[in-house]
Enzyme design. Sequence first.
Site, PDB file in Angstrom:
ATOM      1  N   GLY A   1      19.543   7.792  42.034  1.00  0.00           N
ATOM      2  CA  GLY A   1      20.124   8.409  43.009  1.00  0.00           C
ATOM      3  C   GLY A   1      21.006   7.427  43.897  1.00  0.00           C
TER       4      GLY A   1
ATOM      5  N   GLY B   1      23.115   6.739  47.824  1.00  0.00           N
ATOM      6  CA  GLY B   1      23.460   7.777  48.990  1.00  0.00           C
ATOM      7  C   GLY B   1      24.160   6.859  49.643  1.00  0.00           C
ATOM      8  N   GLY B   2      25.013   7.119  51.179  1.00  0.00           N
ATOM      9  CA  GLY B   2      25.498   6.408  51.781  1.00  0.00           C
ATOM     10  C   GLY B   2      24.488   5.416  52.543  1.00  0.00           C
TER      11      GLY B   2
ATOM     12  N   GLY C   1      21.678   3.955  51.031  1.00  0.00           N
ATOM     13  CA  GLY C   1      20.930   3.220  49.948  1.00  0.00           C
ATOM     14  C   GLY C   1      20.808   3.929  48.721  1.00  0.00           C
ATOM     15  N   THR C   2      20.065   3.353  47.969  1.00  0.00           N
ATOM     16  CA  THR C   2      19.688   3.550  46.567  1.00  0.00           C
ATOM     17  C   THR C   2      18.314   3.882  46.098  1.00  0.00           C
ATOM     18  OG1 THR C   2      21.592   2.039  46.070  1.00  0.00           O
ATOM     19  CG2 THR C   2      20.212   2.644  44.050  1.00  0.00           C
ATOM     20  N   VAL C   3      18.322   4.912  45.192  1.00  0.00           N
ATOM     21  CA  VAL C   3      16.909   5.487  45.159  1.00  0.00           C
ATOM     22  C   VAL C   3      16.467   4.905  43.553  1.00  0.00           C
ATOM     23  CG1 VAL C   3      15.343   7.434  44.867  1.00  0.00           C
ATOM     24  CG2 VAL C   3      17.183   7.372  46.489  1.00  0.00           C
TER      25      VAL C   3
ATOM     26  N   LYS D   1      13.066   4.163  47.803  1.00  0.00           N
ATOM     27  CA  LYS D   1      14.441   3.961  48.553  1.00  0.00           C
ATOM     28  C   LYS D   1      14.685   2.651  48.953  1.00  0.00           C
ATOM     29  CE  LYS D   1      18.109   4.794  50.460  1.00  0.00           C
ATOM     30  NZ  LYS D   1      18.145   5.865  51.731  1.00  0.00           N
TER      31      LYS D   1
ATOM     32  N   ASP E   1      19.458  18.416  58.542  1.00  0.00           N
ATOM     33  CA  ASP E   1      20.105  18.268  57.263  1.00  0.00           C
ATOM     34  C   ASP E   1      19.731  19.165  56.235  1.00  0.00           C
ATOM     35  OD1 ASP E   1      22.421  17.284  55.765  1.00  0.00           O
ATOM     36  OD2 ASP E   1      21.455  15.433  55.242  1.00  0.00           O
TER      37      ASP E   1
END
Length: 735
Positions: A414, A416-417, A419-421, A435, A532
Amino acid sequence: MGLSGTCLRLVAVQLLLLMVANASLPTDHQIAKPGCPTECGELKSIPYPFGTKPGCFLNEDFFIDCVNNSIPRIPFQGSITNSSSLIVTNINMEGRLQVQSSVSQQCYDEKHMKYKNTTTIFEVGQAIISDTQNKFTVIGCDSYGYIQGRIGKKKYRAGCISSCARLNDVTDGSCSGFGCCQIDIPKDLKRIRVEAYSFLRHKYVTQFNPCSYAFVIEDSQFRFSSSNLSSITETVPTAVDWAITRQGKCEEAKYNPSYACKENSFCDDQTTANNSTGGYLCKCLHGYKGNPYLSHGCQDIDECKLGNHTCGEESHCENIQGNYRCIPNQFVTKIVVGVGLGFVMLLVLISWIYIMMKKRRLIKLKEKFFQQNGGFLLQQQLSKRSGTCGTARIFNAEELQKATNNFDEKRIIGKGGYGTVYKGFLTDNNPVAIKKSKIVDQSQIEQFINEVTVLSQINHRNVVKLLGCCLETEVPLLVYEYVTNGTLFEHIHNNDNAPTIPWETRLRIAAETAGVLSYLHSAAATPIIHRDVKSSNILLDDDFIAKVSDFGASKLVPMDVTQLSTMVQGTLGYLDPEYLHTSQLTEKSDVYSFGVVLVELMTGKKVVSFDRPEHERSLVIYFLFLLKQSSLFEILENGIVTDDNREQMREVAELARRCLMVNGEERPTMKEVAMELEGLRRMNTHLWVNVEVNIEETEHLLFETSNACDGSNSNVAYDSMKDHTLVAFDGGRGR
């Protein structure tokens, strides 16, 4: 006297045997077979395969007719008009002959009013006129000439014109058409006929050019001079290419009994213009010299004696077959070995120092990152909770690099804005979600550490657990529980997956999610507003148990505060409109977002979609409109509606409506929402139970799985998204 005579006889016999043995082997200068002449008149070298006597040449193609023991001629030329033509003047072992060919000429006899012509026609058997060494040349101030022949089965004819009005027109050394003209010879030309002619019978140039001349000449042997206009020799040198023919190319010839190449030699194919075989030549291997057509003809070159070596003063040259080698002097060898060992030891020492310095710099860098990321503060916080359950663990950088195969791109699950998982495997082979964030705000390290500490204490079965973090890298790495079955968003909006989630399961997921939010708002030691809540932040395991994730935007709320002023943070479609307009964050903001998730679960539609008609683009607005019009079932997903659950779905829809009230004070609390959903579930499961369930019993059932281990008493309100704290990510999910 008898003994001396016997010794002399033995010595004589040995010398005789040695002479016989040497006679059977070629010497360094032997070019022909033993007993065969090597000279004929002016031709001082006749190497084998050429020869002048039977048994001295390879075949009739290489017979040199030594006329009167003084004139070496090629006997297989064609009809010759001049008996002096094709006299051999040189034989080259690289495949070249030099012969004397006749000059064709035409001179006009004014007295008898007729031409005197001499035409040259010649052929050199299996050999060919060299196209690289010769030029067809015409000389004269009123002249033109033709050269004719055959290339394979094709006829060939070409001409050249030479003219000049006066002797001053010509330039010595130039054959550009003034007095002299030259053209190239084509490849593989045989049966050559050369003719010379005059345009005007040399009428105007007779004084200095009485004749026209045409001939084939070796280019390197000729330089035009104005004197050639008045007279020229009867013969000129012509280059002829020869090869071993009648045996095919090398690969074929090697199996022929008469294969010509002997020891220490190799075969070199010769080709013609049409790429057919032109025979082959034999050549000595590198490091050998001599006649490759004679047995033992290629002899080893002693590079050491000749000085053709690269051995320096520190070594001496030793000749070997076909080559040489340099042998270091013993003293020099010891020096070289000593210097070499010293150099190796120095290299090892430098490498060791470099590795140690690099390792030391890496340790210092890790310590720097650990300190600036709040590592010592986190250790203090964790030491206070060493006796509690679920305490976060501090991982080292090497452990997480190994877990993710050095953060291999194939391990990404995954992005996201923030970072990366990555999916990783710890030493116990348990999967985790790691993460790797992009940036961190150093001014908010204390709040970040506090949030990590608090979240690590949440031991709710429906929350994705934060297992720990690594602070030895430039930005912190967070380690989460790995959830296997993707997000709720993927399942309800993927046509392939949606039918697999019946209404009962959806209702349970809603109840589990509401229970988590109720716990965060009411039961945690420090209340937490998620901020969120959305379907993509609700993960599902293999049994479709809900796992709420992504607390990166969450706020820790002091106990005596009911609302917070923050920068607006959330996701379009799920965002509380009251929070959007006032920037005042309350627990009711999570209630609104959860109401959107409820509508999403009931309709199976995306919250915002520009593919729908304008009045349907906002799912919430359209849902509330239909609910008000008593047309609820027009928007619900058909696959989940049954006769048995229609009333229950009306109840859930009404609950969603209350959650979506514009005024936050009119919305229920998450505790009320969770209890109502749990009551609806129990009513559906146990139809005999009264709808008005005992509130205390339901509340007890709701929180009996929470199992909180949160001992935090932090009163810090921390906006992790605003300050770029790296807890923010799209969940520890596995896909």
